[in-house]
Design a protein around this motif. Structure first.
Motif, PDB file in Angstrom:
ATOM      1  N   GLY A   6       0.817  -1.222   0.000  1.00 20.57           N
ATOM      2  CA  GLY A   6       0.000   0.000   0.000  1.00 20.57           C
ATOM      3  C   GLY A   6       0.845   1.265   0.000  1.00 20.57           C
ATOM      4  N   ILE A  11      -1.507   6.812   3.707  1.00 23.05           N
ATOM      5  CA  ILE A  11      -0.706   6.478   4.896  1.00 23.05           C
ATOM      6  C   ILE A  11       0.544   5.701   4.476  1.00 23.05           C
ATOM      7  CG2 ILE A  11      -0.675   5.271   7.126  1.00 23.05           C
ATOM      8  CD1 ILE A  11      -3.722   5.690   7.277  1.00 23.05           C
ATOM      9  N   ARG A  31       1.175  -1.677  -7.526  1.00 27.25           N
ATOM     10  CA  ARG A  31       0.619  -2.082  -8.816  1.00 27.25           C
ATOM     11  C   ARG A  31       1.174  -1.242  -9.953  1.00 27.25           C
ATOM     12  NH1 ARG A  31      -5.716  -2.874  -7.480  1.00 27.25           N
ATOM     13  NH2 ARG A  31      -5.611  -0.729  -6.694  1.00 27.25           N
ATOM     14  N   LYS A  35       3.562   5.435 -10.396  1.00 26.36           N
ATOM     15  CA  LYS A  35       2.816   6.084  -9.306  1.00 26.36           C
ATOM     16  C   LYS A  35       3.633   6.025  -8.012  1.00 26.36           C
ATOM     17  CE  LYS A  35      -1.697   5.886  -6.981  1.00 26.36           C
ATOM     18  NZ  LYS A  35      -3.013   5.214  -6.922  1.00 26.36           N
ATOM     19  N   HIS A  55      -3.270  -9.858  -4.406  1.00 22.07           N
ATOM     20  CA  HIS A  55      -3.936 -11.165  -4.445  1.00 22.07           C
ATOM     21  C   HIS A  55      -3.052 -12.241  -5.063  1.00 22.07           C
ATOM     22  CE1 HIS A  55      -7.258  -8.249  -4.200  1.00 22.07           C
ATOM     23  NE2 HIS A  55      -7.813  -9.162  -3.437  1.00 22.07           N
ATOM     24  N   VAL A  74      -3.695  -1.070   2.979  1.00 23.03           N
ATOM     25  CA  VAL A  74      -4.504  -1.147   1.760  1.00 23.03           C
ATOM     26  C   VAL A  74      -5.983  -1.031   2.103  1.00 23.03           C
ATOM     27  CG1 VAL A  74      -2.824  -2.593   0.543  1.00 23.03           C
ATOM     28  CG2 VAL A  74      -4.588  -3.667   1.931  1.00 23.03           C
ATOM     29  N   VAL A 114      -3.442  -0.717   9.761  1.00 22.27           N
ATOM     30  CA  VAL A 114      -4.301   0.348  10.301  1.00 22.27           C
ATOM     31  C   VAL A 114      -5.748  -0.019  10.000  1.00 22.27           C
ATOM     32  CG1 VAL A 114      -4.929   2.791  10.178  1.00 22.27           C
ATOM     33  CG2 VAL A 114      -2.522   2.130  10.048  1.00 22.27           C
ATOM     34  N   TRP A 127     -19.036  -2.326   5.790  1.00 20.66           N
ATOM     35  CA  TRP A 127     -17.562  -2.272   5.687  1.00 20.66           C
ATOM     36  C   TRP A 127     -16.941  -2.345   7.082  1.00 20.66           C
ATOM     37  CZ3 TRP A 127     -14.240   2.690   5.115  1.00 20.66           C
ATOM     38  CH2 TRP A 127     -12.906   2.343   4.893  1.00 20.66           C
ATOM     39  N   ARG A 131     -14.508  -5.198   8.398  1.00 19.18           N
ATOM     40  CA  ARG A 131     -13.185  -4.831   8.931  1.00 19.18           C
ATOM     41  C   ARG A 131     -12.986  -5.411  10.338  1.00 19.18           C
ATOM     42  NH1 ARG A 131      -9.581  -0.914   7.372  1.00 19.18           N
ATOM     43  NH2 ARG A 131      -9.139  -1.355   5.205  1.00 19.18           N
TER      44      ARG A 131
HETATM   45  N1  NAP Z   1      -7.312   7.768   5.435  1.00 15.79           N
HETATM   46  C1  NAP Z   1      -7.900   7.726   6.640  1.00 15.79           C
HETATM   47  O1  NAP Z   1      -8.354   8.774   7.178  1.00 15.79           O
HETATM   48  C2  NAP Z   1      -7.999   6.400   7.366  1.00 15.79           C
HETATM   49  C3  NAP Z   1      -8.661   6.383   8.595  1.00 15.79           C
HETATM   50  C4  NAP Z   1      -8.764   5.177   9.291  1.00 15.79           C
HETATM   51  C5  NAP Z   1      -8.242   4.024   8.743  1.00 15.79           C
HETATM   52  N2  NAP Z   1      -7.629   4.048   7.528  1.00 15.79           N
HETATM   53  C6  NAP Z   1      -7.120   2.768   6.988  1.00 15.79           C
HETATM   54  O2  NAP Z   1      -5.743   2.864   6.691  1.00 15.79           O
HETATM   55  C7  NAP Z   1      -5.436   2.025   5.577  1.00 15.79           C
HETATM   56  C8  NAP Z   1      -4.750   2.860   4.509  1.00 15.79           C
HETATM   57  O3  NAP Z   1      -5.663   3.891   4.137  1.00 15.79           O
HETATM   58  P1  NAP Z   1      -5.275   5.019   3.088  1.00 15.79           P
HETATM   59  O4  NAP Z   1      -6.203   6.156   3.308  1.00 15.79           O
HETATM   60  O5  NAP Z   1      -3.815   5.235   3.111  1.00 15.79           O
HETATM   61  O6  NAP Z   1      -5.669   4.274   1.719  1.00 15.79           O
HETATM   62  P2  NAP Z   1      -5.436   4.737   0.221  1.00 15.79           P
HETATM   63  O7  NAP Z   1      -4.774   6.063   0.150  1.00 15.79           O
HETATM   64  O8  NAP Z   1      -6.709   4.560  -0.526  1.00 15.79           O
HETATM   65  O9  NAP Z   1      -4.368   3.654  -0.321  1.00 15.79           O
HETATM   66  C9  NAP Z   1      -4.760   2.333  -0.519  1.00 15.79           C
HETATM   67  C10 NAP Z   1      -3.560   1.550  -0.997  1.00 15.79           C
HETATM   68  O10 NAP Z   1      -3.971   0.188  -1.222  1.00 15.79           O
HETATM   69  C11 NAP Z   1      -3.397  -0.232  -2.448  1.00 15.79           C
HETATM   70  N3  NAP Z   1      -4.164  -1.342  -3.036  1.00 15.79           N
HETATM   71  C12 NAP Z   1      -5.516  -1.451  -3.152  1.00 15.79           C
HETATM   72  N4  NAP Z   1      -5.824  -2.592  -3.765  1.00 15.79           N
HETATM   73  C13 NAP Z   1      -4.656  -3.224  -4.041  1.00 15.79           C
HETATM   74  C14 NAP Z   1      -4.334  -4.440  -4.679  1.00 15.79           C
HETATM   75  N5  NAP Z   1      -5.296  -5.252  -5.174  1.00 15.79           N
HETATM   76  N6  NAP Z   1      -3.026  -4.798  -4.780  1.00 15.79           N
HETATM   77  C15 NAP Z   1      -2.046  -3.990  -4.298  1.00 15.79           C
HETATM   78  N7  NAP Z   1      -2.288  -2.798  -3.692  1.00 15.79           N
HETATM   79  C16 NAP Z   1      -3.597  -2.430  -3.577  1.00 15.79           C
HETATM   80  C17 NAP Z   1      -3.494   1.000  -3.324  1.00 15.79           C
HETATM   81  O11 NAP Z   1      -2.716   0.848  -4.474  1.00 15.79           O
HETATM   82  P3  NAP Z   1      -3.064   1.669  -5.858  1.00 15.79           P
HETATM   83  O12 NAP Z   1      -2.386   3.014  -5.672  1.00 15.79           O
HETATM   84  O13 NAP Z   1      -2.445   0.841  -6.916  1.00 15.79           O
HETATM   85  O14 NAP Z   1      -4.564   1.777  -5.953  1.00 15.79           O
HETATM   86  C18 NAP Z   1      -2.977   2.043  -2.329  1.00 15.79           C
HETATM   87  O15 NAP Z   1      -1.573   2.007  -2.262  1.00 15.79           O
HETATM   88  C19 NAP Z   1      -6.760   1.433   5.091  1.00 15.79           C
HETATM   89  O16 NAP Z   1      -6.925   0.177   5.646  1.00 15.79           O
HETATM   90  C20 NAP Z   1      -7.783   2.396   5.668  1.00 15.79           C
HETATM   91  O17 NAP Z   1      -9.035   1.783   5.878  1.00 15.79           O
HETATM   92  C21 NAP Z   1      -7.483   5.214   6.820  1.00 15.79           C
END
Ligand code: NAP
Length: 310
Positions: A6, A11, A31, A35, A55, A74, A114, A127, A131
């Motif tokens: 991720g 994050i 992926r 990027k 996967h 992720v 996280v 969701w 989770r």
């Molecule tokens: N942001 C918040 O405020 C917040 C709050 C609470 C919890 N969280 C949790 O923290 C974690 C990270 O959140 P985030 O906001 O940083 O998420 P994000 O910015 O949407 O990033 C998601 C990451 O997952 C990767 N990903 C998704 N599907 C994938 C796949 N099939 N194979 C490989 N990589 C894949 C994406 O890659 P691509 O770039 O290729 O799509 C990206 O690097 C998540 O579990 C989220 O629920 C976030």
């Protein structure tokens, strides 16, 4: 060697930059290499980048070969998934099962991730329920797992924070939900700091720990406080019921080829209270957390990810 899944995300990119500024080698599975190079900026050269999908067992084996800890950052609700992965919950469950299996093959015991603050298996949002189940499955895996569960993470690039900032700046007049939802928050640099500090802290093994502010302001209060913090007039936004906004979600999911139901459930989650118990983690990991105004100021520093070093 430390691994990150991720690393192109909000994050994950900040964490990877922080890890890459230390002495231990870092490897990421992404992926899209371009990027990743863009997101990691000048830190990209210090990171081993391999490409593949989470996967794919072979890609996970390549990620975990010779590593001592893996960070999983992720989400599948608004990120495109392989057509074989099913809906957002199946896609995430399959990926976590594949990761645990790969960690066992590679004899990697330490897994950090996280999650969502206060996530309960009886939550109304599907969701959040899925989770909570995944968190439990990870904790039951027998690996040394730590799940830090956050509310709103404050930093540019975070979906929830970007949306809030757009309303305050007048770029969007839409407030999702009634504005009365209460949110615990945490600066991006504090989430990253907690993750890094937890790697070698055995008292965090096998635990899901809520992280973030003790105060839980309403969304409307956060809008007003942000406006003051960035020197704007408090916004007078249009309050749109979430059910009107989510009516468009299936169309956007189809057009964007996003997992079925993911965007809908993510939007609905913006109307939830984000409340947990951030006290227990404070007894295990010492950290002076930024308050809202400090976090907003840190997020506004150009070229820095909410205070992450470098
Ligand atoms: N942001 C918040 O405020 C917040 C709050 C609470 C919890 N969280 C949790 O923290 C974690 C990270 O959140 P985030 O906001 O940083 O998420 P994000 O910015 O949407 O990033 C998601 C990451 O997952 C990767 N990903 C998704 N599907 C994938 C796949 N099939 N194979 C490989 N990589 C894949 C994406 O890659 P691509 O770039 O290729 O799509 C990206 O690097 C998540 O579990 C989220 O629920 C976030």
């Amino acid at each position: 060697m430390i691994a990150v899944l991720g690393a192109t995300g909000f994050i994950g990119a900040a964490l990877t930059q922080q890890l890459a500024s230390g002495d231990e080698p870092v490897r990421v599975l992404v992926r899209d290499r371009g990027k990743a190079e863009d997101r990691l900026g000048r830190f990209a050269d210090r990171v081993e980048i391999i490409t593949g999908d989470m996967h794919d067992p072979a890609a996970l084996d390549a990620l975990l070969d010779g590593v001592r800890a893996v960070f999983v950052l992720v989400q599948t609700v608004t990120a495109r998934q392989p057509s074989t992965a099913g809906g957002y919950a199946d896609a995430e469950r399959q990926a976590m099962q594949a990761l645990v299996a790969a960690a066992r093959r590679a004899k990697v015991r330490r897994v950090l991730t996280v999650g969502l603050i206060g996530a309960s298996p009886s939550a109304a949002n599907p969701w959040v329920r899925s989770r909570a189940e995944l968190t439990q499955a990870l904790l039951d895996s027998g690996l040394d797992v730590t799940v830090l569960r956050a509310g709103l993470v404050v930093g540019i690039g975070g979906t929830g924070y970007d949306w809030l900032l757009a309303v305050v700046r007048g770029e969007s007049s839409v407030v999702l939900g009634g504005g009365g939802q209460r949110w615990s928050y945490i600066a991006l640099s504090d989430v990253v700091g907690y993750l890094v500090d937890a790697i070698d802290e055995p008292s965090t093994f096998g635990k899901a720990l809520d992280v973030g502010s003790l105060e839980t302001p309403t969304y409307s209060e956060l809008l007003s406080r942000t406006a003051v913090a960035i020197g704007r007039r408090p916004p007078r936004p249009l309050r749109l019921p979430l059910r009107l906004v989510v009516a468009l979600a299936p169309l956007i999911e189809r057009l964007g080829r996003l997992p079925k139901g993911g965007l809908r459930t993510a939007i609905l989650h913006l109307g939830d209270d984000l409340i947990g118990d951030p006290l227990p983690v404070r007894a295990l990991l010492a950290r002076d957390l930024l308050d809202w105004e400090q976090a907003v100021a840190a997020a506004a520093v150009p070229g820095r990810l909410a205070g992450v070093a470098g």
